[in-house]
Scaffold this motif. Structure first.
Motif, PDB file in Angstrom:
ATOM      1  N   GLY A  56       0.791  -1.227  -0.088  1.00 58.11           N
ATOM      2  CA  GLY A  56      -0.046  -0.001  -0.037  1.00 58.11           C
ATOM      3  C   GLY A  56       0.889   1.107   0.042  1.00 58.11           C
ATOM      4  O   GLY A  56       2.053   1.046   0.347  1.00 58.11           O
ATOM      5  N   ASP A  57       0.270   2.294  -0.584  1.00 58.40           N
ATOM      6  CA  ASP A  57       1.051   3.604  -0.252  1.00 58.40           C
ATOM      7  C   ASP A  57       1.432   4.004   0.867  1.00 58.40           C
ATOM      8  O   ASP A  57       2.520   4.784   0.893  1.00 58.40           O
ATOM      9  CB  ASP A  57       0.194   4.803  -1.015  1.00 58.40           C
ATOM     10  N   VAL A  58       0.637   3.945   2.040  1.00 61.21           N
ATOM     11  CA  VAL A  58       1.103   4.306   3.365  1.00 61.21           C
ATOM     12  C   VAL A  58       2.534   3.685   3.637  1.00 61.21           C
ATOM     13  O   VAL A  58       3.586   4.251   4.319  1.00 61.21           O
ATOM     14  CB  VAL A  58       0.067   4.056   4.263  1.00 61.21           C
ATOM     15  N   TYR A  59       2.554   2.162   3.488  1.00 60.63           N
ATOM     16  CA  TYR A  59       3.837   1.529   3.768  1.00 60.63           C
ATOM     17  C   TYR A  59       4.990   2.013   2.939  1.00 60.63           C
ATOM     18  O   TYR A  59       6.169   1.826   3.151  1.00 60.63           O
ATOM     19  CB  TYR A  59       3.721  -0.041   3.579  1.00 60.63           C
ATOM     20  N   ALA A  60       4.448   2.094   1.532  1.00 67.43           N
ATOM     21  CA  ALA A  60       5.537   2.765   0.651  1.00 67.43           C
ATOM     22  C   ALA A  60       6.247   4.001   1.123  1.00 67.43           C
ATOM     23  O   ALA A  60       7.317   4.037   0.916  1.00 67.43           O
ATOM     24  CB  ALA A  60       4.880   2.793  -0.926  1.00 67.43           C
ATOM     25  N   ARG A  61       5.370   5.011   1.487  1.00 65.99           N
ATOM     26  CA  ARG A  61       5.906   6.142   2.102  1.00 65.99           C
ATOM     27  C   ARG A  61       7.018   5.929   2.905  1.00 65.99           C
ATOM     28  O   ARG A  61       7.997   6.451   3.238  1.00 65.99           O
ATOM     29  CB  ARG A  61       4.893   7.060   2.418  1.00 65.99           C
ATOM     30  N   GLY A  62       6.533   5.019   4.051  1.00 66.27           N
ATOM     31  CA  GLY A  62       7.414   4.776   5.338  1.00 66.27           C
ATOM     32  C   GLY A  62       8.775   4.020   4.795  1.00 66.27           C
ATOM     33  O   GLY A  62      10.021   4.141   5.314  1.00 66.27           O
ATOM     34  N   HIS A  63       8.575   3.144   3.752  1.00 69.17           N
ATOM     35  CA  HIS A  63       9.938   2.463   3.278  1.00 69.17           C
ATOM     36  C   HIS A  63      10.986   3.394   2.523  1.00 69.17           C
ATOM     37  O   HIS A  63      11.949   3.470   2.776  1.00 69.17           O
ATOM     38  CB  HIS A  63       9.540   1.267   2.153  1.00 69.17           C
ATOM     39  N   ARG A  65      10.944   6.622   3.388  1.00 73.62           N
ATOM     40  CA  ARG A  65      11.415   7.440   4.115  1.00 73.62           C
ATOM     41  C   ARG A  65      12.604   6.869   4.889  1.00 73.62           C
ATOM     42  O   ARG A  65      13.893   7.585   5.150  1.00 73.62           O
ATOM     43  CB  ARG A  65      10.537   7.780   5.199  1.00 73.62           C
ATOM     44  N   ALA A  66      12.483   5.431   5.274  1.00 72.93           N
ATOM     45  CA  ALA A  66      13.568   4.839   6.019  1.00 72.93           C
ATOM     46  C   ALA A  66      14.630   4.448   5.149  1.00 72.93           C
ATOM     47  O   ALA A  66      16.132   4.592   5.329  1.00 72.93           O
ATOM     48  CB  ALA A  66      13.173   3.324   6.378  1.00 72.93           C
ATOM     49  N   LEU A  67      14.646   4.235   3.817  1.00 72.76           N
ATOM     50  CA  LEU A  67      15.712   3.991   2.800  1.00 72.76           C
ATOM     51  C   LEU A  67      16.521   5.167   2.673  1.00 72.76           C
ATOM     52  O   LEU A  67      17.811   5.290   2.567  1.00 72.76           O
ATOM     53  CB  LEU A  67      15.411   3.257   1.538  1.00 72.76           C
ATOM     54  N   ALA A  68      15.832   6.475   2.510  1.00 70.52           N
ATOM     55  CA  ALA A  68      16.523   7.791   2.197  1.00 70.52           C
ATOM     56  C   ALA A  68      17.225   8.036   3.262  1.00 70.52           C
ATOM     57  O   ALA A  68      18.524   8.410   3.075  1.00 70.52           O
ATOM     58  CB  ALA A  68      15.416   8.806   1.890  1.00 70.52           C
TER      59      ALA A  68
END
Length: 267
Positions: A56-63, A65-68
């Protein structure tokens, strides 16, 4: 007419930007996964701009943010780019309007006859108990008042001349005569208080070592000699071979005495 490249066309994708920054930082996919706790297959998929495995988009944004942050990139531009490419964030759902209190009407409640009957029974029992204890309290108060007015009977008095001090009997002649002549016999009585007595024979063998409470006595016998030690000697009454030894304790609180089968002679 030639069309120049726009800044958005030259900008790398989100996944490409993350991959380039990771390689520039000298990190492997496994190291980034360990740091961010994002599984390795998902890291590979994001770097290929495949966000379907994020859930989902919510989890994608979290990933993102973490990878960046793991590769020292500012996550905000990447998340904005992701939102622009995937339709943006959903508008917040407005809160449902509150119901007015006066519009909510509760249904009329039926009278609870069982509760009313129980309350009535409790009231009757409580009134009866109160009446009983009140009447009993009045009767008790009346009896106590009558008792308080009654004069107590005077205790019988004794004339001072009829009161006799306690007498400590002396041993009779028959008792003295009954003592063995070939032994030394000592009787110690803690007459006026607590004392302790220790006795040894001529060889140093311990014959007695005990604490005497007030009124207690100890009798010690030996064929040759008794070496006696008395504690708190002033309260002790001492008989040796049936004869009382006077002035015990005059030398101090502890007396050391020695006696043989003959007449009592302090050693």
């Amino acid at each position: 007419m030639s069309i120049g490249n726009s800044p958005e066309a030259d900008r790398p994708s989100v996944g490409a930007a993350l991959q380039k920054a990771r390689i520039g930082a000298g990190l492997t996919v496994e190291e980034v996964s360990t740091t961010t706790r994002v599984r390795i297959p998902i890291v590979h998929a994001i770097e290929q701009d495949d966000f379907s495995r994020c859930g989902g988009d919510v989890y994608a944004r979290g990933h993102i943010r973490a990878l960046a942050r793991a590769v020292s990139l500012d996550p905000r531009p990447l998340i904005d780019q992701f939102d622009a490419e995937h339709g943006g964030r959903p508008a917040p759902t407005p809160a449902a309007p509150l119901f007015e209190a006066e519009r909510i009407r509760s249904e009329p409640r039926r009278p609870n006859w069982t509760a009313a009957m129980v309350a009535a029974i409790v009231a009757v029992v409580g009134f009866a108990g109160f009446t009983f204890f009140t009447s009993g309290d009045k009767s008790d108060r009346g009896s106590m008042a009558a008792d308080s007015h009654a004069k107590p009977a005077p205790a019988p008095t004794r004339h001072p001349s009829t009161i006799k001090p306690p007498i400590h009997p002396e041993p009779s002649d028959s008792a003295v005569a009954g003592l063995p002549k070939d032994k030394v016999t000592i009787k110690v009585t803690a007459r006026d208080g607590q004392s302790w007595v220790s006795a040894k024979d001529a060889s140093g063998k311990l014959l007695e070592d005990s604490l005497l409470k007030k009124g207690e006595s100890k009798t010690i016998t030996n064929k040759k000699r008794i070496d006696l030690v008395l504690g708190n000697a002033r309260v002790v009454q001492l008989y040796v071979n049936g004869k009382e030894v006077k002035e015990i304790g005059n030398k101090g609180p502890v007396e050391r005495l020695s006696y043989t089968p003959g007449d009592p002679q302090a050693g």
